[in-house]
Design a protein around this motif. Structure first.
Motif, PDB file in Angstrom:
ATOM      1  N   HIS A   1      28.337  14.752  25.072  1.00  0.00           N
ATOM      2  CA  HIS A   1      27.682  13.563  25.583  1.00  0.00           C
ATOM      3  C   HIS A   1      26.437  13.968  26.371  1.00  0.00           C
ATOM      4  O   HIS A   1      26.483  14.921  27.159  1.00  0.00           O
ATOM      5  N   GLU A   2      25.360  13.253  26.154  1.00  0.00           N
ATOM      6  CA  GLU A   2      24.123  13.526  26.889  1.00  0.00           C
ATOM      7  C   GLU A   2      24.364  13.356  28.391  1.00  0.00           C
ATOM      8  O   GLU A   2      25.157  12.507  28.815  1.00  0.00           O
TER       9      GLU A   2
ATOM     10  N   SER B   1      31.420  10.877  34.254  1.00  0.00           N
ATOM     11  CA  SER B   1      31.884  12.248  34.421  1.00  0.00           C
ATOM     12  C   SER B   1      30.688  13.145  34.720  1.00  0.00           C
ATOM     13  O   SER B   1      29.644  13.041  34.072  1.00  0.00           O
ATOM     14  N   GLU B   2      30.836  14.019  35.711  1.00  0.00           N
ATOM     15  CA  GLU B   2      29.757  14.954  36.023  1.00  0.00           C
ATOM     16  C   GLU B   2      29.653  16.052  34.967  1.00  0.00           C
ATOM     17  O   GLU B   2      28.584  16.599  34.725  1.00  0.00           O
TER      18      GLU B   2
ATOM     19  N   VAL C   1      38.399  15.282  18.941  1.00  0.00           N
ATOM     20  CA  VAL C   1      37.648  16.493  18.611  1.00  0.00           C
ATOM     21  C   VAL C   1      37.010  16.948  19.917  1.00  0.00           C
ATOM     22  O   VAL C   1      36.160  16.243  20.477  1.00  0.00           O
ATOM     23  N   GLY C   2      37.446  18.109  20.416  1.00  0.00           N
ATOM     24  CA  GLY C   2      37.072  18.480  21.774  1.00  0.00           C
ATOM     25  C   GLY C   2      37.630  17.458  22.740  1.00  0.00           C
ATOM     26  O   GLY C   2      38.685  16.862  22.503  1.00  0.00           O
TER      27      GLY C   2
ATOM     28  N   GLY D   1      32.658  16.935  25.248  1.00  0.00           N
ATOM     29  CA  GLY D   1      32.154  17.274  23.931  1.00  0.00           C
ATOM     30  C   GLY D   1      32.908  18.403  23.270  1.00  0.00           C
ATOM     31  O   GLY D   1      34.104  18.592  23.498  1.00  0.00           O
ATOM     32  N   VAL D   2      32.203  19.159  22.449  1.00  0.00           N
ATOM     33  CA  VAL D   2      32.777  20.269  21.693  1.00  0.00           C
ATOM     34  C   VAL D   2      31.932  21.508  21.976  1.00  0.00           C
ATOM     35  O   VAL D   2      30.708  21.481  21.837  1.00  0.00           O
ATOM     36  N   GLY D   3      32.593  22.595  22.349  1.00  0.00           N
ATOM     37  CA  GLY D   3      31.890  23.836  22.656  1.00  0.00           C
ATOM     38  C   GLY D   3      31.387  24.548  21.410  1.00  0.00           C
ATOM     39  O   GLY D   3      31.461  24.034  20.291  1.00  0.00           O
TER      40      GLY D   3
END
Length: 302
Positions: free
Chosen positions: A123-124, A66-67, A29-30, A71-73
């Protein structure tokens, strides 16, 4: 002729198991959520588990640093609630009402889309930069028709506020997200009667669960191996669906185990779903599209 005495029928209080389902294949998902969509492998899942509409479970998976947070937009919802439980890793959320926040291990995000909302989740930032193990679950919970067009609401529930019950004989711990267990109430506010429990059992530990017989009931094994009612076995990533024919379930942990348990009073209302919209009629789905395209779900930058 003398009347024959009435024979009493023994009633088994245990719930019958409708089925034990193996986890489906994982899908993305994303680019940040690698999940198993359990309702896809359960025939008539939405009917059997009403008011629950979906369970996406993200088993533990290690993400490289990862910089750019994965996630999902931005995407819309109407007519139901999303409930996100974080077990490992951290999830950030923003929505078009201005609400948002970060949920970390043990936290829960309960978002009521109701009349319409835009949101995004990922992700935070610190977790993303450092990388690490991520594990979560997301439930979709249907809203009664009287609440489908209500105001959106966001509940950010932190781990320290969960109801907690330590089981006797060091059997384990029950975290109460919604509903009650042994008199302890969970912090989540719900629109229909339900329970959501995170149960952690030590090897050999047992837990006795009691819900009204009319409630739908399911559970996913997130860790370990268990027996149910001393008659069936389930193992890692199995999903157990129960019939509505009894109130009692006894779970015994063969090894150290963790369960996510969902129980709820069925709404018994028509369901028409099209992607992120869940309403009662086709006309309402069409209205949802018109409102979304007309900007009436608010604005949220991608």
């Amino acid at each position: 002729m003398s009347a024959q005495p009435k024979q009493s029928l023994a009633v088994n209080p245990h719930r019958s198991i409708e089925g034990i389902y193996k986890a489906p294949g994982l899908h993305w998902v994303g680019d940040g959520f690698r999940v198993a969509g359990y309702f896809s492998v359960i025939p008539n899942a939405v009917r059997k588990l009403d008011p629950f509409l979906l369970l996406d479970y993200h088993p533990a998976y290690h993400y490289a640093p990862s910089e750019k947070p994965r996630g999902v937009g931005v995407h819309p919802h109407r007519g139901f609630e999303t409930v996100t439980l974080a077990f490992q890793g951290s999830v950030a959320h923003h929505d078009s009402t201005g609400a948002g926040g970060v949920i970390g291990p043990g936290d829960v995000q309960w978002m009521t889309a109701a009349s319409g909302i835009l949101h995004k989740e990922y992700h935070e930032a610190n977790f993303s930069r450092q990388g690490g193990t991520f594990q979560m679950a997301q439930l979709w919970v249907n809203l009664p028709k009287t609440h489908k067009m209500g105001s959106p609401r966001y509940q950010g529930i932190v781990a320290k506020d969960m109801g907690q019950v330590r089981l006797p004989h060091e059997a384990g711990l029950v975290r109460v997200v919604a509903g009650t267990f042994q008199g302890v109430k969970g912090p989540a506010m719900t629109h229909s009667p339900m329970s959501l429990l995170d149960i952690q059992l030590n090897e050999g530990g047992t837990v006795s669960l009691d819900f009204p017989a009319a409630f739908s009931l399911g559970m996913v094994v997130m860790a370990g191996d268990i027996s149910i009612n001393d008659s069936a076995n389930a193992t890692l990533h199995d999903f157990i669906v129960f019939e509505r024919d009894g109130e009692h379930v006894l779970v015994n942990a063969k090894t150290k185990s963790q369960l996510l348990v969902m129980a709820g009073q069925p709404l018994n209302e028509p369901i028409v779903q099209y992607g992120p919209f869940v309403m009662n009629t086709e006309r309402e789905i069409q209205e949802a599209f018109v409102d979304f395209q007309g900007g009436r779900f608010g604005y949220l930058e991608d």
